[in-house]
Design an enzyme around this catalytic site. Sequence first.
Site, PDB file in Angstrom:
ATOM      1  N   ARG A   1       0.846  -1.180   0.000  1.00  0.00           N
ATOM      2  CA  ARG A   1       0.000   0.000   0.000  1.00  0.00           C
ATOM      3  C   ARG A   1       0.884   1.233   0.000  1.00  0.00           C
ATOM      4  O   ARG A   1       1.944   1.260   0.636  1.00  0.00           O
ATOM      5  CB  ARG A   1      -0.936   0.027   1.218  1.00  0.00           C
ATOM      6  CG  ARG A   1      -2.040  -1.020   1.179  1.00  0.00           C
ATOM      7  CD  ARG A   1      -3.034  -0.744   0.069  1.00  0.00           C
ATOM      8  NE  ARG A   1      -4.176  -1.642   0.063  1.00  0.00           N
ATOM      9  CZ  ARG A   1      -4.273  -2.744  -0.673  1.00  0.00           C
ATOM     10  NH1 ARG A   1      -3.269  -3.107  -1.460  1.00  0.00           N
ATOM     11  NH2 ARG A   1      -5.368  -3.484  -0.616  1.00  0.00           N
TER      12      ARG A   1
ATOM     13  N   GLU B   1      -3.160   7.814  -4.713  1.00  0.00           N
ATOM     14  CA  GLU B   1      -3.693   7.127  -5.900  1.00  0.00           C
ATOM     15  C   GLU B   1      -5.096   7.637  -6.218  1.00  0.00           C
ATOM     16  O   GLU B   1      -5.872   7.925  -5.320  1.00  0.00           O
ATOM     17  CB  GLU B   1      -3.763   5.610  -5.641  1.00  0.00           C
ATOM     18  CG  GLU B   1      -2.419   4.931  -5.519  1.00  0.00           C
ATOM     19  CD  GLU B   1      -2.552   3.442  -5.212  1.00  0.00           C
ATOM     20  OE1 GLU B   1      -3.677   2.900  -5.311  1.00  0.00           O
ATOM     21  OE2 GLU B   1      -1.549   2.815  -4.862  1.00  0.00           O
TER      22      GLU B   1
ATOM     23  N   HIS C   1      -0.901   0.388  -9.719  1.00  0.00           N
ATOM     24  CA  HIS C   1      -1.559  -0.543  -8.791  1.00  0.00           C
ATOM     25  C   HIS C   1      -2.177  -1.718  -9.551  1.00  0.00           C
ATOM     26  O   HIS C   1      -3.363  -2.024  -9.413  1.00  0.00           O
ATOM     27  CB  HIS C   1      -2.617   0.176  -7.957  1.00  0.00           C
ATOM     28  CG  HIS C   1      -2.922  -0.537  -6.668  1.00  0.00           C
ATOM     29  ND1 HIS C   1      -3.361   0.115  -5.535  1.00  0.00           N
ATOM     30  CD2 HIS C   1      -2.856  -1.854  -6.321  1.00  0.00           C
ATOM     31  CE1 HIS C   1      -3.550  -0.749  -4.561  1.00  0.00           C
ATOM     32  NE2 HIS C   1      -3.257  -1.957  -5.015  1.00  0.00           N
TER      33      HIS C   1
END
Length: 332
Positions: free
Chosen positions: A252, A281, A299
């Site tokens: 993360r 993000e 991602h």
Amino acid sequence: MLAEPLLHFPALQCPANQRVESMKPTLLVLIHLNDASRASVAAAYDVIYAPDPDSRAEAVAAHGATVRAVLTNGTTGLTPAEVDRLPKLELISALGAGYENLPLDHARARNIVLVNGAGTNDNCVADHAFALLLAVVRDVPQLDQATREGAWRDTLPMRPNVSGKRLGILGLGNIGQKMARRGAGFDMELGYHNRKPREGESMRYFESVTALAQWCDFLLIATPGGPGTKHLVDKAVLDALGPDGFVVNVSRGSVVDTEALAAALRAGTIAGAGLDVYEGEPHLPASLLELRNLVVTPHVGGRSPEAITASVQNFIANATRHFAGEPVLTPI
């Protein structure tokens, strides 16, 4: 990209004398699913598809009274306030392994079952971690560009080996263990840091992230997200990694202090970084945009046709067992 509209996949109409209990449970989906995944889910559930903020709010307002299950992921999550607006909610599922934005305590107070997709995309994430590591250590993106511009090897700097180095793994869960297996295939010396040592694990354990970073050449991050790991990789860790060290994050974005990383990359405090995840993000932080010694992807570490199919099938298996009164397979 235009937001996808709220789509409602209704259950088949039943004769008036058919038992109500035979109708499909209503499922609220808060994440993007491809057509095949959506069809698989819709075969068993009355799907309310709301993968963007506007349709999400509309779905909760219009259908909250009937929703019995929610499919989301760790990043998208579900808020306590939304749970309060779903009075019939019985099951919350994170499609992947992460669940940092699920309201665990709030859900458990209502006896709502919580599940995730543990084990469904481990190989994909571990593969991607090594793709990033190889790309940044061997300078693959820059060499590709230079070759297209007519450069030849004698004019370009040589890059270090990946094989035979020290690999440090931050978070030796399922994905971390898959990373270690790949590292062993590259003849690497392996070490790791967890909150506590794994029982029966022969790999070298380090008491702190800083100690691990000081020892290793490559630091791969596979720890869960959430408040407990926020900025776990900070300036001190990057300083310990040193000017020949590389860091790769596929967990993360919150685990790495973005500004400390940007400063370390600019100053040469570390040699390079590979990021599949980052703070803010989907927008890459401005401080990272122009860095030559950084490889980034959006991602996608856990995304492949195989991984998505396995994750959706895991959700369906969990939900089927729950609504049949059986124990779920991957509880949180």
